[in-house]
Design a protein around this motif. Structure first.
Motif, short mmCIF file in Angstrom:
data_model
loop_
_atom_site.label_atom_id
_atom_site.label_comp_id
_atom_site.label_asym_id
_atom_site.label_seq_id
_atom_site.Cartn_x
_atom_site.Cartn_y
_atom_site.Cartn_z
N ARG A 105 -0.90 1.49 8.90
CA ARG A 105 -2.21 2.06 8.69
C ARG A 105 -2.34 2.82 7.37
O ARG A 105 -3.28 2.63 6.62
N SER A 106 -1.40 3.69 7.10
CA SER A 106 -1.57 4.63 5.99
C SER A 106 -1.08 4.09 4.66
O SER A 106 -0.16 3.27 4.61
N PHE A 107 -1.70 4.58 3.58
CA PHE A 107 -1.14 4.43 2.25
C PHE A 107 -0.07 5.50 2.13
O PHE A 107 -0.32 6.66 2.44
N VAL A 108 1.14 5.13 1.71
CA VAL A 108 2.26 6.06 1.71
C VAL A 108 2.67 6.41 0.28
O VAL A 108 2.90 5.53 -0.54
N ARG A 121 0.84 -1.19 0.00
CA ARG A 121 0.00 0.00 0.00
C ARG A 121 0.88 1.26 0.00
O ARG A 121 0.90 2.03 0.96
N GLU A 148 5.78 4.60 10.41
CA GLU A 148 4.55 5.15 10.95
C GLU A 148 3.85 4.13 11.84
O GLU A 148 3.73 2.96 11.48
N THR A 149 3.46 4.56 13.04
CA THR A 149 2.63 3.73 13.91
C THR A 149 1.31 4.48 14.14
O THR A 149 1.06 5.50 13.51
#
Lengths: 355, 355
Positions: free
Chosen positions: A308-311, A293, A323-324
């Motif tokens: 969690r995030s799309f980077v 992702r 990232e947490t």
């Protein structure tokens, strides 16, 4: 003599913040080449052909016992030793040894760190087997890693003549050297890295502790006596914090005689920073380590860890991006040894929730 | 003649991803010097001394009406016009003008973009006042921004002689120029940036549309006739999508005669990328734009926007770091004009949830 293992798993590992936190230290994270297996689980699995989990003891901190048990379902819960407070490796190894001797007075013991990476697992087991031969002969034995660079971050072991075959004498333990000395060591070939791996008969180690660290010996005796009365927990809480906070290297190995060492050459790596994890990980065509992702435009050499995030990265190179749920690290890969310092700043600022 | 304003607020603004999303486009974000006030709210507030919110009409998309209303509590809900589909600025301005003329046949109208930044608000109001003088005289009037660099991303207006004082003739509208021509323009001083600001009597604009875009004129007439029958919504949904998707510049201004322009020199900025927002924002001693909940070690020139996470930067420079609940952008500041391209890639990959 049955073989037992003690895995030292008390580490904090602030160098892997924000992935590593007080409740999930380095050894509980998948920081080797396998993006899923925690380093501690790999350490126990790697040893299994020689020492089954039933013979493995884990020395960790009281706050980490539950998380550690989740990672090691095959290790009997009774063999997770919870140190009331961290007191360095001598009390840790002394207490674990005494605990194992209760069950097996003839125990042959392997002590290993929990947070290192070893690619050549067969080679590692062969060297462990040789080191155990030294222990059977009564030597306090260690593995010395053959240096591959003039590393100034490790202690060294100076090697002497041979006891027999590849079981060599330890001339002396050497503190972390200057860059100049480290380069000499590399040229001379007489010095090995001290990787904190120890092999001994339990009885022999207890005798060495009584001889060279009598205060620790008395403390361990008090704990053992309490255990015999079924009062270990109570006395442990009283006595353990009073034990001398000294490493097994300083407290015992540097003073004991007849030390043996076996050369280790199996690609050992102590996984000291995000940059090392990057080196160990599978990369895309632009040398990025990144999750599915993510989208990478005109970007190379980046290490991206994000649950969690799309980077999306655009025009950035050689970064570590982690990232947490509540924290984000963006760090130049060649600065990743400074992450521990950043965590100290957070601690100094009283941001304990982020530790 | 009462003065009315039409603010064109239909933009998507993919250049500010991941902060700008389909449901929160650029004009709804605080991208000026004020880290709280959305650009659209600033546009309405800036105009208030001359045109109260009661006389402001907002042209936006159906999916943005609610979010737009939340940002503009003082603008009557009935004056938020929802275009069924985007059809460029000619249908937008034509419909908004016709709507205002229903209430005020003598309306004097100011048309402004919703997503620009203007530091010198008093200077802006003075120039708007002069442009309205031109409109009162019957001219279709515009403001031309005095160029400060050889910009190739804007259209230009070539200036002729004066109608009176600083009310100048428009010789012609010029397409986005090559870099060479843009430098000529800057040297010659006869060309101004077309900032998409228009001033006119509503009646005059309707006549110009009927003269130069008869198809649009007929469509608007059909909508007006339906409105008179109380059937505007139904007919709008049928007719609006059939209107020619043409800009007011191409469709009307370039063909009409007697166009007037007033020079604007009030620090206008169209806020085209994260790099521009960085330039407009307050910085720390290392030239970082960053939230309180961040730690910056050996890092400079970074722009950090993060609502949820505590952000630590180490050894990184001139980056744009933007974190939302589900997306993270890490972009070299001098690549921030490529963010829109990245969003197109996400769209092409079918990642609509991220748009």
């Amino acid at each position: 003599m049955a073989i037992h293992a003690v895995i030292m798993a008390g580490g904090a590992g602030t160098r892997f913040w924000p992935a590593s936190r007080a409740k999930t230290p380095k050894q509980l994270l998948p920081l080797g080449a396998d993006p899923v297996e925690p380093l501690l689980a790999a350490t126990v699995r790697r040893l299994a052909p020689l020492i089954p989990p039933a013979n493995v003891t884990i020395a960790t901190g009281a706050s980490l016992v539950d998380a550690t048990a989740r990672v090691l379902p095959d290790v009997p819960r009774a063999q997770l030793l919870a140190e009331p407070v961290p007191r360095n490796t001598a009390p840790c190894i002394g207490w674990a040894t005494a605990t194992i001797l209760r069950r097996d007075p003839e125990a042959l013991i392997v002590v290993l760190p929990s947070d290192h990476y070893i690619p050549d697992e067969a080679g590692f087991l062969r060297v462990v087997g040789r080191a155990l031969e030294g222990a059977k002969l009564g030597h306090l034995t260690t593995i010395g890693i053959v240096p591959t660079r003039p590393e100034t971050g490790y202690g060294y072991i100076e090697v002497g003549g041979a006891f027999q075959g590849d079981l060599l004498r330890v001339e002396r333990f050497v503190e972390k050297p200057s860059h100049e000395r480290a380069e000499e060591f590399l040229r001379e070939g007489k010095h090995l890295w001290n990787a904190g791996m120890f092999f001994f008969q339990g009885r022999v180690m207890m005798e060495a502790i009584e001889a060279h660290m009598p205060e620790l010996g008395r403390g361990l005796y008090a704990i053992e006596a309490a255990a015999a009365r079924g009062e270990e927990a109570k006395v442990l809480a009283e006595v353990f914090p009073t034990l001398p906070s000294v490493s097994i290297d300083h407290g015992v190995m540097e003073k004991a005689s007849g030390l043996a060492v076996v050369k280790g050459d199996f690609g050992w790596n102590d996984v000291g920073s995000w940059a090392v994890v990057y080196d160990l990980s599978a990369k895309d065509s632009e040398k990025n380590v990144r999750p599915d992702r993510s989208l990478s435009l005109d970007s190379s050499g980046n290490m991206i860890v994000a649950k969690r995030s799309f980077v999306v990265t655009i025009g950035v190179h050689n970064l570590v991006i982690v990232e947490t749920d509540d924290a984000l690290l963006v760090c130049a890969r060649d600065h990743s040894q400074a992450v521990g310092k950043a965590v100290q700043s957070l601690e100094a600022a009283g941001l304990d929730v982020l530790l």
